[in-house]
Design an enzyme around this catalytic site. Structure first.
Site, short mmCIF file in Angstrom:
data_model
loop_
_atom_site.label_atom_id
_atom_site.label_comp_id
_atom_site.label_asym_id
_atom_site.label_seq_id
_atom_site.Cartn_x
_atom_site.Cartn_y
_atom_site.Cartn_z
N HIS A 110 24.50 20.93 13.10
CA HIS A 110 24.20 21.37 14.39
C HIS A 110 22.81 21.63 14.62
CE1 HIS A 110 24.38 25.71 12.61
NE2 HIS A 110 23.48 25.71 13.43
N ASP A 145 29.76 20.76 8.98
CA ASP A 145 28.52 21.03 9.50
C ASP A 145 27.47 20.82 8.35
OD1 ASP A 145 26.95 21.67 11.60
OD2 ASP A 145 27.27 23.90 11.39
N SER A 218 20.18 28.74 9.82
CA SER A 218 21.08 27.79 9.69
C SER A 218 20.57 26.51 9.01
CB SER A 218 21.60 27.26 11.06
OG SER A 218 22.28 28.19 11.92
#
Length: 484
Positions: A110, A145, A218
């Protein structure tokens, strides 16, 4: 005398315990930070966004205030001097880490999804690239992810290695590094709060930690005290978007397998067994004669590896390739981690005994692409003569009903016309339009056959009856209590 000696020994034990506790937690994390920091990177992505007319994002399109806000934007240059349709560039920040000296970098999917440009900033230090380096995407896996990037650096890069996430224990110290809120290379420390967390995916295996993880973290690494990556920081649980001490990192044993496939193939290649399954509940186990709820219950066997190997709807998969199957989640993960094309032994429970079958695995991605290429049509069931049984109103399947429910020609069973909303059947999710194809693991095509299955189960001392129910082509087993 003995009392004095006993107190002295107790004091010695307490002192030793304090010394061991002090050794368990280092006085400083600086040596660890110095060791791993050069391999942590900041990631900047740029996406070109097509220009829009109107005050998008301020008021909904068609709002009575739309003209007012458009006029306000024009007066304040909001439309770039009349060029409101001109494409604009949007930037985002994330984190990652280098896993090889030749420039392979791991991050979250992402972080780089839909990006037109990806640039990597390296930790400042001797031998590190001084300028931003462009990165290309080698492969991505939305299911976990994870994304794998590659940069061309002028010299070998410093990198870190994956550790064994299965050895991480609740209470172990961990360190998170990354680019939180765009602040650049930042470190936070905490402990492993929980293991084997599942958020939304079939392959989820998250480590929960209270090390501070915020937006921008992230894709960054979660290190153990040996400087090994045991997780990739992916998500947080927060009511306000900031860290409240509940962060999630995808376990390294999942990530490392994905990275190997992305590096070799540019995509994942997961094993596919070719069955639809559900968990075995206590009432389903009792209805089938299992001693306890375990394994994965097969609800359907479409064309594929399992059908060729002889698996059947109603089988309970107890073991796969030598590994005990606890539930559907464990089976999906184990199958997905198994090599495509491998022939494995599958132990199933069938009609009161176990059987061992050999299945040659297919590829899950191919099966999913094929499934996504087909579509269905759903219609309301018509009114027909009905019979009240087990809180259900059921009727016979006719060719007309099969067509309206988009069922294959020749499908036999009983259509559910209505469900008593205070019944157990309603609580377990049965609804009008569902089709009962089996009862007591035997096919049913008439109301009298269903009544016979109910009577047989009661005579055998069963507390519940196992039904195989299909909805929009998808099957599942439901056990209904016969005593209610």
């Amino acid at each position: 005398m003995w009392r004095v000696l006993w107190l002295g020994m107790l004091s010695l034990v307490l002192v030793m315990a304090q010394m061991l506790s002090a050794q368990a937690r280092p006085e400083s994390l600086a040596p660890l930070a110095d060791e791993v920091s050069p391999a942590v990177v900041n990631i900047t992505t740029t996406t070109v966004i097509e220009g829009r007319t109107g005050p998008q994002g301020i008021v909904p399109e068609g709002s009575p205030f739309e003209d007012f806000f458009r006029e306000f934007q024009d007066r304040n240059g909001g439309n770039n001097g009349g060029n409101g349709n001109r494409p604009q560039r949007s930037s985002a920040l994330g984190s990652g880490f280098v896993i090889s000296e030749d420039g392979y970098i791991v991050t979250n999917n992402h972080v780089i999804a839909d990006a037109d440009e990806i640039e990597i900033e390296f930790f400042p230090g001797d031998g590190q690239p001084k300028e931003l380096l462009p990165a290309k995407v080698i492969g991505t896996d939305p299911n976990t992810d994870i994304a794998l990037l590659k940069v061309e650096a002028p010299a070998p890069l410093k990198f870190v290695s994956f550790g064994d996430s299965d050895t991480a224990r609740v209470g172990d110290w961990v360190v998170a590094m990354g680019n939180p809120l765009g602040q650049g290379f930042s470190l936070s420390a905490g402990i492993v709060s929980a293991r084997n967390r599942e958020l939304s995916g079939s392959y989820d295996d998250y480590i929960q930690t209270d090390a501070a993880i915020n937006r921008g973290n992230s894709g960054g690494p979660l290190f153990n005290m040996a400087g090994e990556v045991v997780g990739v920081n992916t998500a947080i649980l927060s009511p306000n978007g900031g860290s409240i001490g509940i962060g999630f990192s995808m376990a390294s044993n999942v990530v490392s397998k994905v990275v190997v496939q992305l590096k070799e193939f540019g995509e994942t290649r997961r094993g596919w067994l070719g069955v639809r399954i559900q968990d075995v509940t206590d009432d389903v186990a009792e209805a089938m004669g299992l001693d306890k709820a375990k394994g994965a219950l097969v609800t359907d066997v479409p064309d594929g590896p399992s059908k060729e190997a002889g698996l059947q709807a109603g089988d309970v998969i107890l073991s796969f390739d030598g590994a005990v199957v606890e539930n559907t989640r464990s089976l999906v993960r184990t199958v997905g981690n198994t090599e495509v094309g491998k022939t494995v032994r599958v132990v199933v429970y069938r009609e009161g005994k176990t059987e061992t079958l050999k299945v040659t695995l297919g590829r899950r991605e191919d099966a999913e692409r094929q499934a996504n290429s087909t579509t269905g049509d759903n219609s309301e069931p018509p009114k027909v003569t009905e019979k009240e049984l087990l809180g259900l109103s059921v009727g016979l399947l006719t060719d007309q009903i099969r067509g309206e429910l988009n069922l294959p020609a020749g499908t036999d069973g009983l259509v559910i016309l209505s469900v008593n909303e205070v019944s157990e059947a309603w609580e377990k999710g049965l609804r009008a339009g569902d089709v009962i194809t089996e009862a007591g693991q035997q096919k049913v095509a008439t109301i009298s056959e269903l009544e016979t299955r109910i009577s047989e189960a009661k005579e055998a001392g069963r507390k519940s009856l196992l039904l195989l129910v299909r909805r929009n082509g998808d099957p599942r087993f439901v056990a209904l209590n016969l005593l209610k």
